[in-house]
Design an enzyme around this catalytic site. Sequence first.
Site, mmCIF file in Angstrom:
data_model
loop_
_atom_site.group_PDB
_atom_site.id
_atom_site.type_symbol
_atom_site.label_atom_id
_atom_site.label_comp_id
_atom_site.label_asym_id
_atom_site.label_seq_id
_atom_site.Cartn_x
_atom_site.Cartn_y
_atom_site.Cartn_z
ATOM 1 N N ASP A 224 0.837 -1.191 0.000
ATOM 2 C CA ASP A 224 0.000 0.000 0.000
ATOM 3 C C ASP A 224 0.879 1.252 0.000
ATOM 4 O O ASP A 224 1.810 1.367 0.805
ATOM 5 C CB ASP A 224 -0.875 -0.036 1.272
ATOM 6 C CG ASP A 224 -1.964 0.993 1.262
ATOM 7 O OD1 ASP A 224 -2.880 0.874 0.439
ATOM 8 O OD2 ASP A 224 -1.906 1.933 2.084
ATOM 9 N N GLU A 283 1.725 -0.181 -4.781
ATOM 10 C CA GLU A 283 0.706 0.795 -5.180
ATOM 11 C C GLU A 283 1.356 2.157 -5.232
ATOM 12 O O GLU A 283 1.815 2.688 -4.219
ATOM 13 C CB GLU A 283 -0.452 0.833 -4.174
ATOM 14 C CG GLU A 283 -1.553 1.777 -4.626
ATOM 15 C CD GLU A 283 -2.312 2.443 -3.492
ATOM 16 O OE1 GLU A 283 -3.402 2.956 -3.747
ATOM 17 O OE2 GLU A 283 -1.825 2.457 -2.346
HETATM 18 C C1 NOJ Z 1 -4.326 3.202 -0.404
HETATM 19 C C2 NOJ Z 1 -5.538 2.342 -0.337
HETATM 20 O O1 NOJ Z 1 -5.738 1.760 -1.596
HETATM 21 C C3 NOJ Z 1 -6.707 3.202 0.077
HETATM 22 O O2 NOJ Z 1 -7.898 2.462 0.086
HETATM 23 C C4 NOJ Z 1 -6.427 3.778 1.432
HETATM 24 O O3 NOJ Z 1 -7.471 4.657 1.799
HETATM 25 C C5 NOJ Z 1 -5.098 4.537 1.426
HETATM 26 N N1 NOJ Z 1 -4.060 3.733 0.905
HETATM 27 C C6 NOJ Z 1 -4.693 4.952 2.803
HETATM 28 O O4 NOJ Z 1 -4.514 3.805 3.590
#
Ligand code: NOJ
Length: 569
Positions: A224, A283
């Site tokens: 993430d 990500e």
């Molecule tokens: C990326 C995640 O995909 C998203 O859903 C989340 O709100 C943010 N990171 C913060 O954790």
Amino acid sequence: MSGDRDVRAAGTSTPAARYVDDWWRRAVVYQIYPRSFADSDGDGTGDLPGIIDHLAHLGPDGLGVDAIWLSPIYPSPGRDIGYDVSDHAAIDPRFGTEADFDRLVREAHAMGIRVILDLVMNHTSDEHPWFQASRRREAPYTDWYIWRDPAGTDDHGRPMPPNNWVSWFGGPAWTHDPERGQFFHHTFLAEQPEPDWRVPGVEQAQWAMVRGWLERGVDGFRLDTFNVFLKHPDMPSNPRRRGSSAWTRQEHRYDIDQPDLPALVDRFRAVVDAFPGRMSVGELFVGTTEGAAALTADRHLVFDWELLTRPWSASAFRAAIRRRERAFGDERWPTVVLSNHDQPRHASRLADSVGAAGDARDAIAKAAAVLLLTLRGTPFLYYGEEIGMGDVDVPPAESIDAPAARVSPDFPWWDRSPCRTPMPWTGGEGGGFTTGRPWLRMGEDVAWRNVQAQTADAGSVLSCYRRLIAARHAVPSLQDGLLRLIDTADGGTLAWRRRGTGPDVVVAINFGAGMATFRPPRPPQGVAWHPVVGTHLDPADVAAPDHALHLRPYEGVVLEMRSTEMRST
Ligand code: NOJ
């Protein structure tokens, strides 16, 4: 490559994994949002036993995906619905037990499905024991979070944040903690404080947690917001620039994308590589396609967002593909993503972008599936897209997405609840998802848009996904081929060629609502283009005398080069 591992090694005897070497390049990955996939105990929230119960839908006799990525399944107070983790090494009881998780890994592996976890290492919940101890200055956690003294006090005597950084979720990126007398940093909600990766103990603790999951048999990780892990050590204020919101009015020079990030990713990969055959995908947070390509490494994929924002138009997708191919080059391996848990679902997004109604909506969903499953890169499907599921109209009062409640002119935000609604398995009450009350309302089309109905219908979106995934597994150039766009005479048709370890492939998609003509490149003597699969059960074929394909509205077709002898058999 060092990616050799057969999931049979993880304690099952069933011949399973389709690919062994660098499997994540050839695999089709399926993202599960666990709250919304299948509820086994009637509490209205999806859970791990529910996933186990539905593995057949994903396995070789169903959709045929190679891996599942589970959005966070760790204990969480739920401020950011699971992305605020209070224990990264455990299973949230709402999803099941530790034993349920181990059983899921075992049963998935037995079916040849690998399991990828979503690791949220950029931030923790404010209820995480590390943060609780850090705010009390307890060793060794004292400096494990980004704590800074106030820059002074304002006219009302209130402490002022250490710099001008703002939160992606609105407001300042600093919250003052009276208990400790300092500010802590958070790129997201104040309930998501950020550990300081520059403190060696933090990195060691993160790697220990990673090893724990690898030892339990997980096959990889989605990281993430990984490009936010490191901040500039001196934490200067960001330069200002023109923009329409607090976030865009800053150049994010010091709070994300720091130059020593690739070295940190290398150290992470070294931990993962101690367990052969495990993948990772990062990500990218608010970055460009070029930024994603730059951070892509030999065994670390990075999501780019180029394809997620385009309207349904051949020229828009052509431009997106061209940009991706330029940025990644032939050497780096991209991902292909049309939907996820943060973005409007593409079945409704793309259809709405051209005002499509009725049957045209599913026709576009099928054509988009051809894109997703035949472009160069690892495709990531988002649960429900295989039945053409679109965004559900969730009234604001029912929405469960904290930032959506904070919208202001300086903080424009989109509600993410509409793309996170429960999966419809059958047409009955609760859609076969739950016997209770679903945690988020389900779509009004559940009665007919569900897995059971579409399994029985050869012309459904689901049947189309199954055919396309099977073809991807059968045609080597769809897995590993280089991609070259083909100039088409018709501006509404998009086509490309894939050249890999098998015979060449050409893909053509008619984006328009009328007929379109496409002439594939002339094949050499002795070979011809052969339709392998497409949106339609009877894909368009190359017709003499003009060597043209006559594509029906929204028709996509995959052609493989085969010898003319084979073709006539
Ligand atoms: C990326 C995640 O995909 C998203 O859903 C989340 O709100 C943010 N990171 C913060 O954790």
